[in-house]
Design a protein around this motif. Structure first.
Motif, PDB file in Angstrom:
ATOM      1  N   ARG A   1       7.187  13.592  -3.298  1.00 19.87           N
ATOM      2  CA  ARG A   1       8.079  13.862  -4.430  1.00 19.87           C
ATOM      3  C   ARG A   1       7.710  15.192  -5.074  1.00 19.87           C
ATOM      4  O   ARG A   1       6.530  15.545  -5.140  1.00 19.87           O
ATOM      5  N   ARG A   2       8.722  15.873  -5.613  1.00 20.04           N
ATOM      6  CA  ARG A   2       8.415  17.073  -6.398  1.00 20.04           C
ATOM      7  C   ARG A   2       7.981  16.631  -7.800  1.00 20.04           C
ATOM      8  O   ARG A   2       8.669  15.820  -8.437  1.00 20.04           O
TER       9      ARG A   2
ATOM     10  N   ASP B   1       9.061  23.988  -0.881  1.00 21.43           N
ATOM     11  CA  ASP B   1       8.945  24.423   0.532  1.00 21.43           C
ATOM     12  C   ASP B   1       7.848  23.633   1.244  1.00 21.43           C
ATOM     13  O   ASP B   1       8.038  23.151   2.359  1.00 21.43           O
ATOM     14  N   VAL B   2       6.676  23.517   0.603  1.00 21.56           N
ATOM     15  CA  VAL B   2       5.596  22.784   1.273  1.00 21.56           C
ATOM     16  C   VAL B   2       5.920  21.287   1.370  1.00 21.56           C
ATOM     17  O   VAL B   2       5.555  20.632   2.344  1.00 21.56           O
ATOM     18  N   LEU B   3       6.639  20.771   0.365  1.00 19.60           N
ATOM     19  CA  LEU B   3       7.005  19.347   0.424  1.00 19.60           C
ATOM     20  C   LEU B   3       7.923  19.069   1.607  1.00 19.60           C
ATOM     21  O   LEU B   3       7.780  18.047   2.286  1.00 19.60           O
ATOM     22  N   ALA B   4       8.850  19.988   1.881  1.00 18.89           N
ATOM     23  CA  ALA B   4       9.763  19.811   3.021  1.00 18.89           C
ATOM     24  C   ALA B   4       8.956  19.821   4.312  1.00 18.89           C
ATOM     25  O   ALA B   4       9.180  19.016   5.217  1.00 18.89           O
ATOM     26  N   LYS B   5       7.989  20.708   4.367  1.00 22.16           N
ATOM     27  CA  LYS B   5       7.141  20.789   5.560  1.00 22.16           C
ATOM     28  C   LYS B   5       6.331  19.483   5.717  1.00 22.16           C
ATOM     29  O   LYS B   5       6.220  18.932   6.815  1.00 22.16           O
ATOM     30  N   ALA B   6       5.799  19.007   4.601  1.00 22.20           N
ATOM     31  CA  ALA B   6       4.992  17.773   4.635  1.00 22.20           C
ATOM     32  C   ALA B   6       5.823  16.592   5.121  1.00 22.20           C
ATOM     33  O   ALA B   6       5.395  15.826   5.993  1.00 22.20           O
ATOM     34  N   ALA B   7       7.040  16.468   4.573  1.00 21.79           N
ATOM     35  CA  ALA B   7       7.884  15.319   4.919  1.00 21.79           C
ATOM     36  C   ALA B   7       8.285  15.356   6.395  1.00 21.79           C
ATOM     37  O   ALA B   7       8.563  14.323   6.997  1.00 21.79           O
ATOM     38  N   ASN B   8       8.273  16.535   6.973  1.00 21.47           N
ATOM     39  CA  ASN B   8       8.613  16.719   8.389  1.00 21.47           C
ATOM     40  C   ASN B   8       7.551  16.117   9.318  1.00 21.47           C
ATOM     41  O   ASN B   8       7.837  15.774  10.476  1.00 21.47           O
ATOM     42  N   ALA B   9       6.335  16.003   8.817  1.00 21.08           N
ATOM     43  CA  ALA B   9       5.222  15.346   9.542  1.00 21.08           C
ATOM     44  C   ALA B   9       4.859  16.016  10.864  1.00 21.08           C
ATOM     45  O   ALA B   9       4.303  15.378  11.756  1.00 21.08           O
ATOM     46  N   GLN B  10       5.185  17.293  10.997  1.00 22.37           N
ATOM     47  CA  GLN B  10       4.854  18.021  12.236  1.00 22.37           C
ATOM     48  C   GLN B  10       3.804  19.077  11.930  1.00 22.37           C
ATOM     49  O   GLN B  10       3.920  19.793  10.943  1.00 22.37           O
TER      50      GLN B  10
ATOM     51  N   VAL C   1       0.859  -1.197   0.000  1.00 27.51           N
ATOM     52  CA  VAL C   1       0.000   0.000   0.000  1.00 27.51           C
ATOM     53  C   VAL C   1       0.885   1.234   0.000  1.00 27.51           C
ATOM     54  O   VAL C   1       1.733   1.399   0.881  1.00 27.51           O
ATOM     55  N   ARG C   2       0.710   2.110  -1.018  1.00 24.35           N
ATOM     56  CA  ARG C   2       1.527   3.326  -1.103  1.00 24.35           C
ATOM     57  C   ARG C   2       0.658   4.518  -1.461  1.00 24.35           C
ATOM     58  O   ARG C   2      -0.245   4.419  -2.290  1.00 24.35           O
ATOM     59  N   VAL C   3       0.973   5.641  -0.830  1.00 28.15           N
ATOM     60  CA  VAL C   3       0.343   6.911  -1.208  1.00 28.15           C
ATOM     61  C   VAL C   3       1.453   7.787  -1.780  1.00 28.15           C
ATOM     62  O   VAL C   3       2.427   8.089  -1.081  1.00 28.15           O
ATOM     63  N   LEU C   4       1.301   8.145  -3.047  1.00 31.89           N
ATOM     64  CA  LEU C   4       2.266   9.059  -3.657  1.00 31.89           C
ATOM     65  C   LEU C   4       1.734  10.476  -3.471  1.00 31.89           C
ATOM     66  O   LEU C   4       0.571  10.749  -3.797  1.00 31.89           O
ATOM     67  N   ALA C   5       2.562  11.360  -2.929  1.00 31.91           N
ATOM     68  CA  ALA C   5       2.123  12.742  -2.680  1.00 31.91           C
ATOM     69  C   ALA C   5       3.086  13.674  -3.398  1.00 31.91           C
ATOM     70  O   ALA C   5       4.287  13.672  -3.111  1.00 31.91           O
ATOM     71  N   THR C   6       2.568  14.443  -4.356  1.00 25.21           N
ATOM     72  CA  THR C   6       3.457  15.288  -5.168  1.00 25.21           C
ATOM     73  C   THR C   6       2.995  16.741  -5.151  1.00 25.21           C
ATOM     74  O   THR C   6       1.803  17.030  -4.989  1.00 25.21           O
ATOM     75  N   ASP C   7       3.944  17.616  -5.346  1.00 29.84           N
ATOM     76  CA  ASP C   7       3.646  19.039  -5.475  1.00 29.84           C
ATOM     77  C   ASP C   7       4.807  19.674  -6.233  1.00 29.84           C
ATOM     78  O   ASP C   7       5.909  19.123  -6.276  1.00 29.84           O
ATOM     79  N   ILE C   8       4.549  20.834  -6.804  1.00 29.87           N
ATOM     80  CA  ILE C   8       5.616  21.568  -7.497  1.00 29.87           C
ATOM     81  C   ILE C   8       6.439  22.392  -6.507  1.00 29.87           C
ATOM     82  O   ILE C   8       7.578  22.750  -6.783  1.00 29.87           O
ATOM     83  N   ASP C   9       5.864  22.677  -5.340  1.00 31.91           N
ATOM     84  CA  ASP C   9       6.456  23.622  -4.380  1.00 31.91           C
ATOM     85  C   ASP C   9       7.340  22.859  -3.385  1.00 31.91           C
ATOM     86  O   ASP C   9       6.840  22.068  -2.571  1.00 31.91           O
TER      87      ASP C   9
END
Ligand code: SAM
Length: 296
Positions: free
Chosen positions: A221-222, A170-179, A160-168
């Motif tokens: 992923r970006r 900055d927001v991806l770094a925040k998302a990966a931080n999980a806080q 089971v995998r959820v792929l989460a992508t964005d062009i931005d």
């Protein structure tokens, strides 16, 4: 009553107080250069009249770079290829929240997560792929992953995998931080709050951290939706919500056609509340409020 009793005081335009001078000059030519770049690089369509948006989103960047005007910033962008990323990060709109447009998640739970869980209970090793396209700071993919983790027992025994992508980036770094800030828990229905640690003892400024097993379901992923999609295999469900609202009609139509090709027969496409797919897209059927199904 004297005739002049209600006569308004006449103020000529010269007597009006001058608007406070802006810190940076944004000429029409610079505005057009910047809107063209937003369109070319991200498909973001900024109409005439969005000068204030461009100004407010980029002023901080100009300050950080020590530039005097938007003309200097346009020159800097042209001379510095890596700056396009910062430019797109600054102008993208990232508003999001957990369980936003909750009816999508109830549909996803009953039509995707629960049937998958039932099949997995009979035989482990099943494969499920979900794509959160334009995931911003992660609230949407974390919502999806929390639902899957809640419904699917022994989720680790399946693929089971959820792929989460964005062009931005900055927001991806925040998302990966999980806080997330303590207040974010208010958006989360009670049964899912246990996936956040720190909920009992953080103050208003405290941080909540998402459960590690939920985190591991997601790959951030970006990805520019207008560029190539380096995927193998099809998705059971795609969420692309409150992203296409910034695109013009031809960009949106082309993107939907690409999504259709990327969804399994019988799989689902969820779009934002103001993004219902006007016009016909063969192979896609409207089955609920902004919920579409790839025909089998
Ligand atoms: C308003 S947020 C939506 C977040 C989430 N889907 C939701 O509905 O809550 C829109 C996101 O789309 C992203 N975006 C805009 N243009 C994009 C593009 N060309 N490719 C990928 N992401 C893009 C922005 O960076 C932003 O994070």
């Amino acid at each position: 009553m004297p005739a002049n009793r209600h006569r308004a005081t006449v103020v000529t335009i010269d007597q009006l107080p001058a608007a406070p001078p802006r810190e940076f000059v944004l000429s029409q030519a610079d505005f057009q250069t910047l809107t063209r770049l937003a369109y070319e690089h991200a498909g973001i369509s900024l109409s005439e009249g969005k000068q204030n948006l461009i100004y407010s989103r980029l002023a901080r960047r100009l300050r950080a770079l020590g530039l005097e005007s938007f003309r200097h910033y346009c020159n800097y962008l042209a001379a510095t290829p890596g700056e396009v990323e910062n430019f797109i990060n600054a102008i993208s709109t990232n508003h999001t929240k957990f369980f936003r447009e909750a009816h999508h998640f109830e549909h996803f739970r009953t039509h995707v997560a629960v049937p998958f869980a039932r099949a997995a209970a009979r035989k482990a090793g099943g494969r499920l792929r979900v794509w959160s396209a334009g995931c911003s700071s992660g609230e949407e993919p974390y919502t999806i992953a929390m639902i899957l983790k809640s419904e699917v027992e022994n989720i680790g025994g399946n693929d089971v995998r959820v792929l989460a992508t964005d062009i931005d980036t900055d927001v991806l770094a925040k998302a990966a931080n999980a806080q997330f800030s303590a207040g974010a828990i208010d958006e989360v229905p009670k049964p899912y709050r246990g996936f956040f640690t720190g909920s009992a003892d953080v103050g208003a400024n405290g941080k909540l951290v998402i459960d590690n097993e939920v985190q591991t379901l997601i790959a951030f992923r970006r990805l520019n939706l207008l560029g190539p999609w380096p995927f193998h295999g099809l998705f059971d469900a795609i969420f692309c919500r409150n992203v296409m609202i910034y695109f013009d009609a031809p960009t949106k139509a082309a993107l939907i056609d690409r999504f259709i090709q990327q969804i399994k027969a019988g799989g689902w496409l969820y779009v934002g509340h103001s993004e219902s797919l006007i016009g016909t897209h063969s192979g896609l059927q409207l089955v609920g409020r902004t919920i579409y199904r790839r025909e089998t």
